[in-house]
Design a protein around this motif. Structure first.
Motif, mmCIF file in Angstrom:
data_model
loop_
_atom_site.group_PDB
_atom_site.id
_atom_site.type_symbol
_atom_site.label_atom_id
_atom_site.label_comp_id
_atom_site.label_asym_id
_atom_site.label_seq_id
_atom_site.Cartn_x
_atom_site.Cartn_y
_atom_site.Cartn_z
ATOM 1 N N ARG A 295 74.691 110.303 73.913
ATOM 2 C CA ARG A 295 76.089 111.027 74.529
ATOM 3 C C ARG A 295 75.724 112.197 75.193
ATOM 4 O O ARG A 295 76.462 112.839 75.938
ATOM 5 N N VAL A 296 74.940 113.036 74.406
ATOM 6 C CA VAL A 296 74.597 114.454 75.047
ATOM 7 C C VAL A 296 74.034 114.273 76.393
ATOM 8 O O VAL A 296 74.528 115.068 77.148
ATOM 9 N N GLN A 297 73.087 113.409 76.590
ATOM 10 C CA GLN A 297 72.537 113.236 78.339
ATOM 11 C C GLN A 297 73.667 112.747 78.875
ATOM 12 O O GLN A 297 73.584 113.195 80.182
ATOM 13 N N LEU A 298 74.782 111.859 78.608
ATOM 14 C CA LEU A 298 75.642 111.639 79.502
ATOM 15 C C LEU A 298 76.489 112.787 79.974
ATOM 16 O O LEU A 298 77.097 112.816 81.179
ATOM 17 N N ASP B 180 75.611 116.122 79.689
ATOM 18 C CA ASP B 180 74.899 117.253 80.154
ATOM 19 C C ASP B 180 73.494 116.769 80.085
ATOM 20 O O ASP B 180 72.821 117.334 78.937
ATOM 21 N N GLU B 181 72.862 116.551 81.078
ATOM 22 C CA GLU B 181 71.444 116.014 80.755
ATOM 23 C C GLU B 181 70.489 117.288 80.282
ATOM 24 O O GLU B 181 69.242 117.086 80.043
ATOM 25 N N ASN B 182 70.729 118.565 80.831
ATOM 26 C CA ASN B 182 69.970 119.677 80.820
ATOM 27 C C ASN B 182 70.220 120.269 79.384
ATOM 28 O O ASN B 182 69.309 121.260 78.952
ATOM 29 N N THR B 183 70.885 119.880 78.332
ATOM 30 C CA THR B 183 71.226 120.345 76.938
ATOM 31 C C THR B 183 69.937 119.788 76.165
ATOM 32 O O THR B 183 69.658 118.491 76.205
ATOM 33 N N PRO B 184 69.024 120.696 75.832
ATOM 34 C CA PRO B 184 67.897 120.128 74.991
ATOM 35 C C PRO B 184 68.148 119.596 73.719
ATOM 36 O O PRO B 184 68.906 120.304 72.970
ATOM 37 N N VAL B 185 67.575 118.393 73.236
ATOM 38 C CA VAL B 185 68.035 117.718 72.118
ATOM 39 C C VAL B 185 66.451 117.519 71.245
ATOM 40 O O VAL B 185 65.668 116.803 71.790
ATOM 41 N N ILE B 186 66.495 118.229 70.328
ATOM 42 C CA ILE B 186 65.474 118.159 69.429
ATOM 43 C C ILE B 186 65.621 117.062 68.250
ATOM 44 O O ILE B 186 66.501 117.163 67.453
ATOM 45 N N LEU B 187 64.777 115.947 68.151
ATOM 46 C CA LEU B 187 65.209 115.059 67.163
ATOM 47 C C LEU B 187 63.878 115.016 65.995
ATOM 48 O O LEU B 187 62.618 115.502 66.182
ATOM 49 N N ILE B 188 64.657 114.990 64.689
ATOM 50 C CA ILE B 188 63.878 115.345 63.590
ATOM 51 C C ILE B 188 63.982 113.869 62.747
ATOM 52 O O ILE B 188 64.873 113.251 62.790
ATOM 53 N N SER B 189 62.768 113.677 61.944
ATOM 54 C CA SER B 189 62.889 112.273 61.139
ATOM 55 C C SER B 189 62.125 112.566 60.040
ATOM 56 O O SER B 189 61.018 113.337 60.081
ATOM 57 N N GLY B 190 62.526 112.020 59.007
ATOM 58 C CA GLY B 190 61.698 111.758 57.565
ATOM 59 C C GLY B 190 60.804 110.603 57.673
ATOM 60 O O GLY B 190 59.984 110.538 56.730
ATOM 61 N N LEU C 231 61.272 108.065 72.598
ATOM 62 C CA LEU C 231 62.700 109.093 72.215
ATOM 63 C C LEU C 231 62.288 110.200 73.414
ATOM 64 O O LEU C 231 63.175 110.484 74.091
ATOM 65 N N LEU C 232 61.019 110.541 73.931
ATOM 66 C CA LEU C 232 60.814 111.587 74.919
ATOM 67 C C LEU C 232 61.338 110.846 76.276
ATOM 68 O O LEU C 232 61.886 111.650 77.032
ATOM 69 N N GLU C 233 60.931 109.719 76.440
ATOM 70 C CA GLU C 233 61.434 109.106 77.605
ATOM 71 C C GLU C 233 62.882 109.016 77.974
ATOM 72 O O GLU C 233 63.611 109.269 78.861
ATOM 73 N N LEU C 234 63.616 108.861 76.609
ATOM 74 C CA LEU C 234 65.007 108.914 76.579
ATOM 75 C C LEU C 234 65.623 110.205 76.796
ATOM 76 O O LEU C 234 66.892 110.479 77.103
ATOM 77 N N GLY C 235 65.057 111.314 76.923
ATOM 78 C CA GLY C 235 65.344 112.507 77.136
ATOM 79 C C GLY C 235 65.337 113.465 75.931
ATOM 80 O O GLY C 235 65.766 114.771 76.310
ATOM 81 N N ALA C 236 64.776 113.214 74.842
ATOM 82 C CA ALA C 236 64.761 114.335 73.791
ATOM 83 C C ALA C 236 63.684 115.236 74.204
ATOM 84 O O ALA C 236 62.632 115.183 74.924
ATOM 85 N N PHE C 237 64.154 116.467 73.869
ATOM 86 C CA PHE C 237 63.185 117.687 73.979
ATOM 87 C C PHE C 237 62.043 117.508 73.642
ATOM 88 O O PHE C 237 60.801 117.829 73.871
ATOM 89 N N ALA C 238 61.890 117.214 72.048
ATOM 90 C CA ALA C 238 60.793 117.305 71.083
ATOM 91 C C ALA C 238 61.258 116.285 69.897
ATOM 92 O O ALA C 238 62.381 116.297 69.678
ATOM 93 N N TYR C 239 60.189 115.711 69.495
ATOM 94 C CA TYR C 239 60.493 114.892 68.144
ATOM 95 C C TYR C 239 59.511 115.435 67.070
ATOM 96 O O TYR C 239 58.328 115.627 67.188
ATOM 97 N N LEU C 240 59.980 115.770 65.884
ATOM 98 C CA LEU C 240 59.213 116.319 64.751
ATOM 99 C C LEU C 240 59.580 115.688 63.647
ATOM 100 O O LEU C 240 60.613 114.950 63.342
#
Length: 119
Positions: free
Chosen positions: A65-68, A70-80, A90-99
């Protein structure tokens, strides 16, 4: 001051990230993607940090939804759960980083700093 939205259903994680980043960034926190959507209706963020696995809408859906908007907003995904999603996809989807949790606080600071600088 750059703005960061922190989205996680775990109050301890939200609080820790808020405490870590609040001196350098104006931070808002949300306990769900739905709450984050409300913030995104009225505010633009220089970076968004979101958990992937949350009740209701996932962090991946939030990313989309964020990409739709403003694709320039960096989204950092975190997961347990390290194997929950393929980091490359996830990076191909547009995530800035995955931690993955538990993450190194210094690493989070560096990733957010890079995300805001590249915005």
């Amino acid at each position: 001051m750059p703005t960061v939205l922190i989205v996680d259903d775990d109050a301890a994680i939200r609080g820790m990230l808020y405490d870590l980043l609040r001196d350098q960034y104006e931070c808002n926190t949300a306990s769900s993607a739905e709450e984050a959507f409300q913030y995104l209706e009225v505010e633009h963020y220089d970076a968004i940090i979101t958990d992937i696995a949350m009740p209701g809408t996932t962090g991946v859906e939030l990313l989309k939804r964020v990409q739709l908007r403003d694709e320039n907003t960096p989204v950092i995904l975190i997961s347990g759960k390290g194997s929950e999603q393929d980091p490359k996809s996830l990076l191909e989807l547009g995530a800035f980083a995955y931690l993955t949790k538990p993450f190194d606080l210094e690493e989070i600071e560096q990733v957010v700093e890079r995300a805001v600088a590249e915005k």
